[in-house]
Design a protein around this motif. Structure first.
Motif, short mmCIF file in Angstrom:
data_model
loop_
_atom_site.label_atom_id
_atom_site.label_comp_id
_atom_site.label_asym_id
_atom_site.label_seq_id
_atom_site.Cartn_x
_atom_site.Cartn_y
_atom_site.Cartn_z
N ASP A 201 -12.37 4.84 -1.16
CA ASP A 201 -12.22 5.66 -2.38
C ASP A 201 -11.22 5.06 -3.37
N GLN A 202 -10.41 4.12 -2.92
CA GLN A 202 -9.38 3.55 -3.80
C GLN A 202 -9.81 2.21 -4.41
N VAL A 203 -10.97 1.73 -4.01
CA VAL A 203 -11.37 0.38 -4.43
C VAL A 203 -11.53 0.26 -5.95
N GLY B 128 -3.01 8.09 -16.51
CA GLY B 128 -2.38 6.80 -16.24
C GLY B 128 -2.35 6.42 -14.77
N TYR B 129 -2.98 7.25 -13.92
CA TYR B 129 -2.94 7.04 -12.47
C TYR B 129 -3.25 5.59 -12.08
N PRO B 130 -4.38 5.02 -12.55
CA PRO B 130 -4.69 3.66 -12.11
C PRO B 130 -3.74 2.60 -12.68
N LEU C 21 -0.47 3.13 -13.21
CA LEU C 21 0.72 3.23 -12.36
C LEU C 21 0.47 2.56 -11.01
N MET C 22 -0.73 2.73 -10.50
CA MET C 22 -1.07 2.07 -9.23
C MET C 22 -1.02 0.55 -9.39
N SER C 23 -1.47 0.09 -10.54
CA SER C 23 -1.42 -1.35 -10.80
C SER C 23 0.03 -1.82 -10.83
N ALA C 24 0.90 -1.00 -11.42
CA ALA C 24 2.31 -1.36 -11.46
C ALA C 24 2.88 -1.44 -10.04
N ASP C 25 2.49 -0.49 -9.17
CA ASP C 25 2.94 -0.52 -7.77
C ASP C 25 2.60 -1.86 -7.12
N ILE C 26 1.36 -2.27 -7.36
CA ILE C 26 0.84 -3.44 -6.67
C ILE C 26 1.41 -4.72 -7.29
N SER D 183 0.83 -1.19 0.00
CA SER D 183 0.00 0.00 0.00
C SER D 183 0.87 1.25 0.00
N GLY D 184 0.29 2.32 -0.45
CA GLY D 184 1.07 3.56 -0.54
C GLY D 184 0.24 4.78 -0.23
N MET D 185 0.96 5.88 -0.05
CA MET D 185 0.31 7.18 0.17
C MET D 185 1.05 8.19 -0.67
N ARG D 186 0.32 9.12 -1.24
CA ARG D 186 1.00 10.17 -1.97
C ARG D 186 1.78 11.06 -1.01
N SER D 187 2.88 11.62 -1.48
CA SER D 187 3.70 12.47 -0.61
C SER D 187 3.10 13.86 -0.58
N ALA E 136 -3.07 -8.71 -1.61
CA ALA E 136 -4.08 -7.82 -1.05
C ALA E 136 -3.51 -6.42 -0.87
N VAL E 137 -4.43 -5.45 -0.87
CA VAL E 137 -4.04 -4.04 -0.80
C VAL E 137 -4.93 -3.33 0.22
N PRO E 138 -4.38 -2.96 1.38
CA PRO E 138 -5.20 -2.23 2.35
C PRO E 138 -5.39 -0.78 1.94
N TRP F 148 5.59 9.61 -7.47
CA TRP F 148 5.16 9.81 -8.86
C TRP F 148 3.67 10.14 -8.91
N HIS F 149 2.89 9.48 -8.08
CA HIS F 149 1.47 9.81 -8.05
C HIS F 149 1.24 11.26 -7.59
N ALA F 150 2.10 11.73 -6.68
CA ALA F 150 1.99 13.13 -6.26
C ALA F 150 2.23 14.04 -7.47
N PHE G 193 5.22 -0.85 2.21
CA PHE G 193 4.57 0.45 2.30
C PHE G 193 5.46 1.49 1.62
N PHE G 194 4.87 2.24 0.70
CA PHE G 194 5.73 3.17 -0.05
C PHE G 194 5.10 4.55 -0.18
N VAL G 195 5.98 5.52 -0.40
CA VAL G 195 5.53 6.89 -0.66
C VAL G 195 5.40 7.05 -2.16
N1 TRP Z 1 -3.78 6.42 -4.80
C1 TRP Z 1 -3.46 6.18 -3.42
C2 TRP Z 1 -4.01 7.34 -2.59
O1 TRP Z 1 -4.20 8.42 -3.09
C3 TRP Z 1 -1.99 6.03 -3.21
C4 TRP Z 1 -1.42 4.86 -3.94
C5 TRP Z 1 -0.60 4.90 -5.02
C6 TRP Z 1 -1.63 3.47 -3.64
N2 TRP Z 1 -0.27 3.63 -5.41
C7 TRP Z 1 -0.89 2.73 -4.61
C8 TRP Z 1 -2.37 2.80 -2.67
C9 TRP Z 1 -0.87 1.35 -4.60
C10 TRP Z 1 -2.36 1.40 -2.68
C11 TRP Z 1 -1.61 0.69 -3.64
O2 TRP Z 1 -4.20 7.16 -1.41
#
Ligand code: TRP
Length: 331
Positions: free
Chosen positions: A153-155, A131-133, A135-140, A5-9, A147-149, A41-43, A36-38
């Motif tokens: 809003d992210q489902v 490309g946001y989703p 890139l998120m798929s690439a993260d995961i 899982s991640g959070m934008r910076s 699983a992704v906690p 890039w999403h920011a 867990f990552f920051v």
């Molecule tokens: N989009 C998420 C948010 O705004 C952050 C996020 C980026 C993320 N990549 C992810 C969360 C991958 C879970 C898995 O909170």
């Protein structure tokens, strides 16, 4: 089982992040292999032209995580852009993702709407934001999480990830990728000091790193029952938009009952109530804040944790990306 899982910076985090997300991660890390990552890039997808604080924002986010008990000895903590293999995977995934899958992503539509209200009707959504989703798929998928906690809003994004994983597997006749499931955060949603959703940009938040004085002051500024003009007017705890809700989050049942009685009888005025609430919240956050101050004073330690975690994540990602290149048939 692996979770990512991640959070934008976005800089210093608030109690909404702590109670809604980080506390959940803190529990999960003891059960699952956790990444867990920051998401820097999403920011950038929305802040590509405001990069002055990018690096400090990353350090602030990780300092908050550490203060809240995310443990670098059991979880891998890293920065997205320090694992460039994620960008390579993003390219491969973008090839197999139909354009209308991203166009219909409801969370992305919301982000676009917010952007338009902020920047005017002519604001353009960048190719990167589209490309946001993906890139998120690439993260995961980089760590093949099962699983992704996340928050509700992210489902929608995770749904796309499942679709992309399935499509990749089909196209390349492989079973390499899992179809990850969301784990919904099961904790309390704390509202902001104005009764709306707590958010940095609404200036209604209490930061994890706020001092006791600032916290007490902010609580005193929370909106109260407008029908209560005088201290001994009878109160209506169930209609109280902020304070009573906070009591229910931070206090034990007996205390909550007391607060309710005194409020209803008119023996507890709103100002007194908020003063006591401020003390309680400060007490509950004392340990977290002590650790937060420690990391504020030891940024070098935070940077070391970030670099080591990212190195660890990267060596795994390098191995995975070689396998993916093979599956696709790259040179
Ligand atoms: N989009 C998420 C948010 O705004 C952050 C996020 C980026 C993320 N990549 C992810 C969360 C991958 C879970 C898995 O909170």
């Amino acid at each position: 089982m692996k979770i990512v899982s991640g959070m934008r910076s976005t800089g210093k985090l608030h109690l909404g992040h702590y109670l809604g997300v980080i506390q959940n991660w803190e529990k999960l890390q003891r059960e699952y292999e956790s990444y867990f990552f920051v998401a820097d890039w999403h920011a950038l997808t929305t802040k590509y032209d405001k990069t002055e604080n990018l690096k400090n924002d990353v350090i602030d986010v990780v300092s908050d995580w550490l203060a809240c008990g995310i443990d670098p000895n059991i979880s891998t903590i890293y920065v997205q852009s320090l694992v460039p293999e994620i960008a390579e995977l993003n390219i491969y995934l973008s090839m197999v993702t139909p354009q209308n899958w991203v166009e219909r992503d409801p969370t992305l539509k919301d982000m676009a709407k917010i952007l338009r209200t902020k920047e005017g009707a002519n604001s353009q959504i960048s190719y990167g934001l589209m490309g946001y989703p993906v890139l998120m798929s690439a993260d995961i998928m980089m760590f093949n999480a099962e699983a992704v906690p996340v928050g509700i809003d992210q489902v929608a994004h995770i749904e796309i990830t499942r679709d992309i994983a399935r499509r990749f597997n089909n196209i390349y006749k492989t079973e390499y990728f899992n179809e990850p499931k969301p784990i919904l955060n099961e904790c309390s949603l704390i509202c902001g000091l104005d009764g709306n959703k707590m958010g940095k940009s609404f200036q209604n938040d209490i930061k994890i790193s706020d001092s006791e004085e600032v916290t007490a002051k902010k609580i005193m500024s929370a909106i109260t029952d407008r029908s209560r003009m005088r201290k001994d007017d009878l109160g209506h705890p169930d209609e109280c938009e902020v304070a009573f809700k906070y009591w229910k989050i931070f206090a034990d049942d007996e205390t909550v009952q007391n607060v309710r009685c005194e409020c209803e009888k008119g023996t507890r005025g709103c100002a007194d109530c908020k003063r006591m609430l401020g003390s309680l919240i400060n007490e509950k956050l004392a340990d977290v804040r002590e650790k937060r101050r420690y990391y504020e004073a030891h940024k070098d330690e935070v940077e070391k944790i970030i670099l080591e975690g990212s190195q660890k994540a990267r060596s795994q990602a390098q191995k995975t990306i070689r396998e993916i290149r093979n599956i696709i048939g790259m040179y």
